[in-house]
Design an enzyme around this catalytic site. Structure first.
Site, PDB file in Angstrom:
ATOM      1  N   ASP A  25      -1.066   6.529   6.458  1.00 20.62           N
ATOM      2  CA  ASP A  25      -2.211   5.714   6.063  1.00 20.62           C
ATOM      3  C   ASP A  25      -2.453   4.730   7.204  1.00 20.62           C
ATOM      4  O   ASP A  25      -1.648   3.826   7.442  1.00 20.62           O
ATOM      5  CB  ASP A  25      -1.873   4.973   4.757  1.00 20.62           C
ATOM      6  CG  ASP A  25      -2.953   3.967   4.361  1.00 20.62           C
ATOM      7  OD1 ASP A  25      -3.956   3.842   5.081  1.00 20.62           O
ATOM      8  OD2 ASP A  25      -2.764   3.303   3.323  1.00 20.62           O
TER       9      ASP A  25
ATOM     10  N   LYS B 111     -12.491  -1.318   7.741  1.00 26.65           N
ATOM     11  CA  LYS B 111     -11.786  -2.356   8.505  1.00 26.65           C
ATOM     12  C   LYS B 111     -12.150  -2.258   9.987  1.00 26.65           C
ATOM     13  O   LYS B 111     -12.828  -3.116  10.517  1.00 26.65           O
ATOM     14  CB  LYS B 111     -10.278  -2.240   8.297  1.00 26.65           C
ATOM     15  CG  LYS B 111      -9.884  -2.540   6.845  1.00 26.65           C
ATOM     16  CD  LYS B 111      -8.824  -1.607   6.386  1.00 26.65           C
ATOM     17  CE  LYS B 111      -8.509  -1.635   4.911  1.00 26.65           C
ATOM     18  NZ  LYS B 111      -8.627  -2.843   4.149  1.00 26.65           N
TER      19      LYS B 111
ATOM     20  N   TRP C 125       0.812  -1.220   0.000  1.00 24.90           N
ATOM     21  CA  TRP C 125       0.000   0.000   0.000  1.00 24.90           C
ATOM     22  C   TRP C 125       0.842   1.265   0.000  1.00 24.90           C
ATOM     23  O   TRP C 125       0.511   2.240  -0.668  1.00 24.90           O
ATOM     24  CB  TRP C 125      -1.005  -0.018   1.168  1.00 24.90           C
ATOM     25  CG  TRP C 125      -1.990  -1.127   0.967  1.00 24.90           C
ATOM     26  CD1 TRP C 125      -2.051  -2.299   1.643  1.00 24.90           C
ATOM     27  CD2 TRP C 125      -3.010  -1.199  -0.047  1.00 24.90           C
ATOM     28  NE1 TRP C 125      -3.048  -3.098   1.135  1.00 24.90           N
ATOM     29  CE2 TRP C 125      -3.655  -2.455   0.106  1.00 24.90           C
ATOM     30  CE3 TRP C 125      -3.450  -0.341  -1.053  1.00 24.90           C
ATOM     31  CZ2 TRP C 125      -4.708  -2.859  -0.715  1.00 24.90           C
ATOM     32  CZ3 TRP C 125      -4.496  -0.743  -1.878  1.00 24.90           C
ATOM     33  CH2 TRP C 125      -5.110  -1.983  -1.709  1.00 24.90           C
TER      34      TRP C 125
HETATM   35  N1  PMP Z   1      -4.298   1.449   2.522  1.00 27.21           N
HETATM   36  C1  PMP Z   1      -4.330   0.288   3.172  1.00 27.21           C
HETATM   37  C2  PMP Z   1      -3.391   0.080   4.317  1.00 27.21           C
HETATM   38  C3  PMP Z   1      -5.237  -0.715   2.786  1.00 27.21           C
HETATM   39  O1  PMP Z   1      -5.280  -1.867   3.439  1.00 27.21           O
HETATM   40  C4  PMP Z   1      -6.128  -0.478   1.713  1.00 27.21           C
HETATM   41  C5  PMP Z   1      -7.164  -1.477   1.250  1.00 27.21           C
HETATM   42  N2  PMP Z   1      -7.037  -2.753   1.690  1.00 27.21           N
HETATM   43  C6  PMP Z   1      -6.038   0.738   1.038  1.00 27.21           C
HETATM   44  C7  PMP Z   1      -5.137   1.681   1.481  1.00 27.21           C
HETATM   45  C8  PMP Z   1      -6.912   1.035  -0.118  1.00 27.21           C
HETATM   46  O2  PMP Z   1      -8.132   1.419   0.361  1.00 27.21           O
HETATM   47  P1  PMP Z   1      -9.453   1.443  -0.519  1.00 27.21           P
HETATM   48  O3  PMP Z   1      -9.713   0.035  -0.942  1.00 27.21           O
HETATM   49  O4  PMP Z   1     -10.474   2.002   0.428  1.00 27.21           O
HETATM   50  O5  PMP Z   1      -9.180   2.346  -1.664  1.00 27.21           O
END
Ligand code: PMP
Length: 337
Positions: A175, A199, A106
């Protein structure tokens, strides 16, 4: 008899039962005695306003969010913030550079997205497997970066920071999508925290952003700067002078440099020009851009729809900056005409 289902999903993920799901179910048909569902309610209705205010207040309480931080609920998911963060913050400093601690999928994605908007310094470029957070003494953070970014919990690789990186005063962005509200956190150490809700704090569709107020007040800061620097009149004088320097070189270059725009309506902000290639040599503009880049002048390439070169001389570009460009244009003219 139906077996119990246990959801171990990475998100969208399990929600608390019965408190949350049963209550939502109960209120789905008739929210708070209104006779209608929350799903049918106007986003301007007082019931809805109360929900959004209470939610913000609760979060402020639970995470001890200081007064000078705004809590914003947005759409676009965590990924939306991969662009929103650099779009809003990479210009905090003239370097237009950000440090990204890449420790998994990510943060790698976020770093890649940020490259569209500025210079990204990936702190651990050599890691091919994500199994650790390299010792912080080995990080080469750039003190003039606009911000330092990290993913507090890498959902795919299962790597979690159990400390807050020390950025020596540089704005810190995190994040926290997959560990938001899983423990207390000292919000005051951060410029911005974001988290997709799906989450730990809700269902898909909402992204929480906690951001320090001064970071959303850049415009107000710029306006103050304009005021302290003589206001719009002073900006006009400067901008005339700056653009004049460049147009002057174009006009005196016997057609080597040419601006297609009529003299009466030439922009002081964006100066598009072409470099004439006697031999039809199209690489001259590329050499111009490459040479400029070596001298630290970036983003001079014309818009792809028109090509050529484009110098944008907005208020914050100084006379000294324009002098560097002007000197380079003179040099380039002498060497290649
Ligand atoms: N950052 C992290 C740490 C994630 O786990 C995720 C999705 N699993 C995201 C960003 C992306 O988020 P989204 O699917 O809401 O765009």
């Amino acid at each position: 008899e139906k077996k119990q289902t246990i959801n171990f999903g990475a998100g969208p993920a399990k929600l608390p039962q019965p408190q949350v799901l049963l209550q939502a179910q109960k209120e789905l048909l008739d929210y708070n005695g209104t006779g209608i569902s929350l799903l049918e309610m106007s986003h301007r209705a007082s019931d809805f306003t109360r929900i959004i205010n209470t939610t913000g207040q609760l979060l402020r309480e639970l995470l001890n969010v200081p007064e000078n931080y705004r809590i914003i609920f947005l759409q676009g998911g965590g990924s939306g913030q991969f662009s929103a963060v650099p779009l809003n913050l990479i210009g905090l400093k003239p370097s237009r550079c950000a440090d990204y601690l890449v420790t998994g999928t990510w943060s790698a994605k976020a770093a890649k997205e940020a490259e569209k908007f500025g210079k990204v310094n990936v702190i651990h470029p050599k890691m091919d497997t994500y199994t650790k957070i390299p010792e912080s003494s080995t990080w080469s953070l750039n003190p003039s970066a606009s911000y330092v970014y990290y993913c507090c919990n890498e959902t795919v690789h299962g790597i979690e920071f159990n400390f807050i990186p020390d950025t020596k005063g540089v704005v810190l962005v995190s994040d926290m999508s997959s560990n938001f509200l899983s423990r207390p956190i000292d919000v005051s150490k951060f410029g911005l925290i974001f988290a997709g809700a799906q989450k730990n704090v809700g269902c898909a569709g909402v992204t929480v952003v906690i951001v320090r107020e001064d970071l959303i007040y850049i415009m107000s800061l710029v306006l103050e700067w304009v005021k302290n620097n003589g206001g719009a009149d002073a900006m006009e004088n400067l901008n005339k002078k700056k653009s004049g320097m460049i147009y002057d070189i174009i006009n005196r270059s016997d057609g080597f440099y040419s601006c297609p725009v009529e003299e009466t309506c030439r922009s002081r902000m964006n100066i598009p020009f072409f470099i004439k290639t006697n031999t039809g040599d199209e690489t001259l503009e590329k050499s111009f851009l490459d040479g400029a880049s070596k001298l630290g002048m970036i983003s001079l390439k014309g818009h792809r729809s028109v090509g050529g070169i484009r110098a944008s001389l907005y208020n914050a570009v100084t006379i000294e900056d324009v002098e560097v460009l002007a000197a380079y244009m003179e040099d380039f003219y002498r060497n290649f005409r």
